[in-house]
Scaffold this motif. Structure first.
Motif, PDB file in Angstrom:
ATOM      1  N   LEU A  54      45.419  11.914  -6.535  1.00  0.00           N
ATOM      2  CA  LEU A  54      45.774  11.235  -7.780  1.00  0.00           C
ATOM      3  C   LEU A  54      45.819   9.725  -7.581  1.00  0.00           C
ATOM      4  CD1 LEU A  54      46.802  11.072 -10.692  1.00  0.00           C
ATOM      5  CD2 LEU A  54      49.103  11.579  -9.822  1.00  0.00           C
ATOM      6  N   TRP A  55      46.502   9.262  -6.544  1.00  0.00           N
ATOM      7  CA  TRP A  55      46.603   7.828  -6.289  1.00  0.00           C
ATOM      8  C   TRP A  55      45.243   7.242  -5.919  1.00  0.00           C
ATOM      9  CZ3 TRP A  55      48.794   3.746  -7.620  1.00  0.00           C
ATOM     10  CH2 TRP A  55      48.762   2.573  -6.852  1.00  0.00           C
ATOM     11  N   VAL A 100      53.213  11.744  -7.191  1.00  0.00           N
ATOM     12  CA  VAL A 100      52.125  10.891  -6.707  1.00  0.00           C
ATOM     13  C   VAL A 100      52.071  10.890  -5.182  1.00  0.00           C
ATOM     14  CG1 VAL A 100      53.400   8.720  -6.568  1.00  0.00           C
ATOM     15  CG2 VAL A 100      50.969   8.687  -7.158  1.00  0.00           C
ATOM     16  N   GLY A 101      53.079  11.506  -4.561  1.00  0.00           N
ATOM     17  CA  GLY A 101      53.036  11.737  -3.115  1.00  0.00           C
ATOM     18  C   GLY A 101      53.017  10.475  -2.282  1.00  0.00           C
ATOM     19  N   ILE A 102      53.796   9.465  -2.650  1.00  0.00           N
ATOM     20  CA  ILE A 102      53.904   8.164  -1.975  1.00  0.00           C
ATOM     21  C   ILE A 102      52.540   7.560  -1.634  1.00  0.00           C
ATOM     22  CG2 ILE A 102      56.204   8.662  -1.055  1.00  0.00           C
ATOM     23  CD1 ILE A 102      54.958   9.112   1.694  1.00  0.00           C
ATOM     24  N   ASN A 107      51.945   3.331  -3.132  1.00  0.00           N
ATOM     25  CA  ASN A 107      52.045   3.096  -4.572  1.00  0.00           C
ATOM     26  C   ASN A 107      53.305   2.328  -4.956  1.00  0.00           C
ATOM     27  OD1 ASN A 107      53.610   5.487  -3.946  1.00  0.00           O
ATOM     28  ND2 ASN A 107      53.809   5.809  -6.153  1.00  0.00           N
ATOM     29  N   TYR A 108      54.000   1.756  -3.967  1.00  0.00           N
ATOM     30  CA  TYR A 108      55.151   0.911  -4.289  1.00  0.00           C
ATOM     31  C   TYR A 108      54.637  -0.352  -4.972  1.00  0.00           C
ATOM     32  CZ  TYR A 108      59.579  -1.572  -3.818  1.00  0.00           C
ATOM     33  OH  TYR A 108      60.744  -2.258  -4.083  1.00  0.00           O
ATOM     34  N   PHE A 109      55.393  -0.848  -5.942  1.00  0.00           N
ATOM     35  CA  PHE A 109      54.922  -1.928  -6.810  1.00  0.00           C
ATOM     36  C   PHE A 109      54.351  -3.113  -6.036  1.00  0.00           C
ATOM     37  CE2 PHE A 109      55.653  -5.949  -9.007  1.00  0.00           C
ATOM     38  CZ  PHE A 109      54.966  -5.731 -10.189  1.00  0.00           C
ATOM     39  N   PHE A 110      55.116  -3.657  -5.096  1.00  0.00           N
ATOM     40  CA  PHE A 110      54.687  -4.870  -4.405  1.00  0.00           C
ATOM     41  C   PHE A 110      53.489  -4.615  -3.488  1.00  0.00           C
ATOM     42  CE2 PHE A 110      59.107  -5.887  -5.517  1.00  0.00           C
ATOM     43  CZ  PHE A 110      58.900  -7.077  -6.197  1.00  0.00           C
TER      44      PHE A 110
END
Length: 323
Positions: A183-184, A176-178, A244-247
């Motif tokens: 895609l993100w 997802v490439g951070i 794309n980190y959860f928080f």
């Protein structure tokens, strides 16, 4: 001002571009600084970064919200492409006019600035225009999928591309490439479209955004302490400041819903016009200050955070840099 303008969307764009500039300031602007752990400068940078990491996600969510029910506009895409090229060349020629900057005018550099997207000099707009290209396909899916299936698939996407990478930080197993990838962007586009088409549960989204930001500050501090004291958690430190980190993903959605639900129509006409004017130039602000050469000059020559001697000076330069 057009009666069809959505004031909430304009406000989101204004918030997002201010956050983008702040992020660049707290990244590029402090690279030459020796920031001590737990110093006043450290806390300022950590808090600003955590608050503003939602910026790019906000822009893409807004795109999905606005375009999910519209046909692709080739003229609009070409207009944006031309605007990017014009800014890229204009900034380069402007900087060449300052002999003290030692930026030479050359045919090769001029050509590279004339092809900014192919050269990936503005990564955001490279991905953004690709998103525009696939938006008709995404819109077909959005139009034909039932709400319950739409919701279930968004949950699956969130688990696979947000939860799993946030927990398993050793490797980007789904590429997802951070959050720097098409895609993100496509996932955020779908989320923005869902918010536009269907009502979302009534929750205290503003409070959830604040809570996620506080947690993010805590995680960043924890990873910095572990990294400096015990040479651990380097992967954690890099991972928690990704789109794309959860928080960060959750905070982005909550802040977007919080603002989009607010009724700003009662604002004075003058205020709405000012907000709309700033919103319209948000693209130009990004193209101007994040040009590859301008970035070096801006943060290493004109705005020197590393030369501040007191915290008051540091904060003053930070405010000037954001403005």
């Amino acid at each position: 001002m057009s009666k069809n303008r959505n004031v909430s969307v304009d406000i989101i764009k204004v918030i997002a571009i201010v956050m983008v500039v702040t992020l660049h300031l707290t990244h590029h602007g402090v690279q030459n600084m020796d920031v001590k752990l737990f110093s006043e400068e450290y806390w300022t940078i950590s808090i600003l970064k955590s608050v503003c990491m939602v910026a790019v996600n906000l822009f893409v969510l807004t795109t999905g919200y606005l375009l999910c029910e519209k046909d692709i506009n080739i003229v609009r895409i070409l207009r944006i492409w031309v605007q990017v090229i014009v800014y890229s060349i204009a900034v380069y020629l402007f900087l060449c006019a300052f002999p003290s900057l030692n930026i030479d005018l050359s045919a090769r550099e001029l050509l590279q600035n004339a092809l900014p997207l192919l050269e990936n000099r503005y990564w955001f707009f490279t991905e953004y225009l690709l998103l525009m290209g696939i938006s008709p396909l995404l819109n077909i899916i959005i139009k034909n999928i039932e709400q319950e299936n739409f919701k279930k698939h968004l949950i699956i996407l969130f688990v696979v591309f947000v939860v799993v990478p946030s927990v398993y930080i050793k490797k980007d197993i789904f590429d997802v490439g951070i959050g720097f990838t098409l895609l993100w962007f496509a996932i955020l586009y779908l989320v923005g479209a869902y918010i536009k088409k269907y009502s979302v549960p009534k929750k205290k989204y503003g409070s959830i955004y604040v809570f996620n930001t506080i947690v993010l500050v805590g995680l960043k501090v924890f990873s910095d302490v572990c990294s400096e004291k015990y040479l651990l958690a380097e992967n954690v430190g890099r991972k928690i400041l990704t789109y794309n980190y959860f928080f960060i993903a959750l905070a982005s959605i909550c802040l977007f819903v919080f603002v989009i639900r607010k009724d700003f129509e009662k604002l004075p006409v003058f205020v709405k016009r000012v907000i709309a004017s700033i919103s319209k130039v948000s693209l130009g602000v990004y193209l101007l200050h994040d040009h590859l050469l301008m970035r070096e000059v801006l943060w290493n020559e004109w705005i020197r955070l590393d030369q501040t001697k007191t915290f008051i000076e540091f904060v003053s330069i930070v405010v000037v840099g954001i403005v």
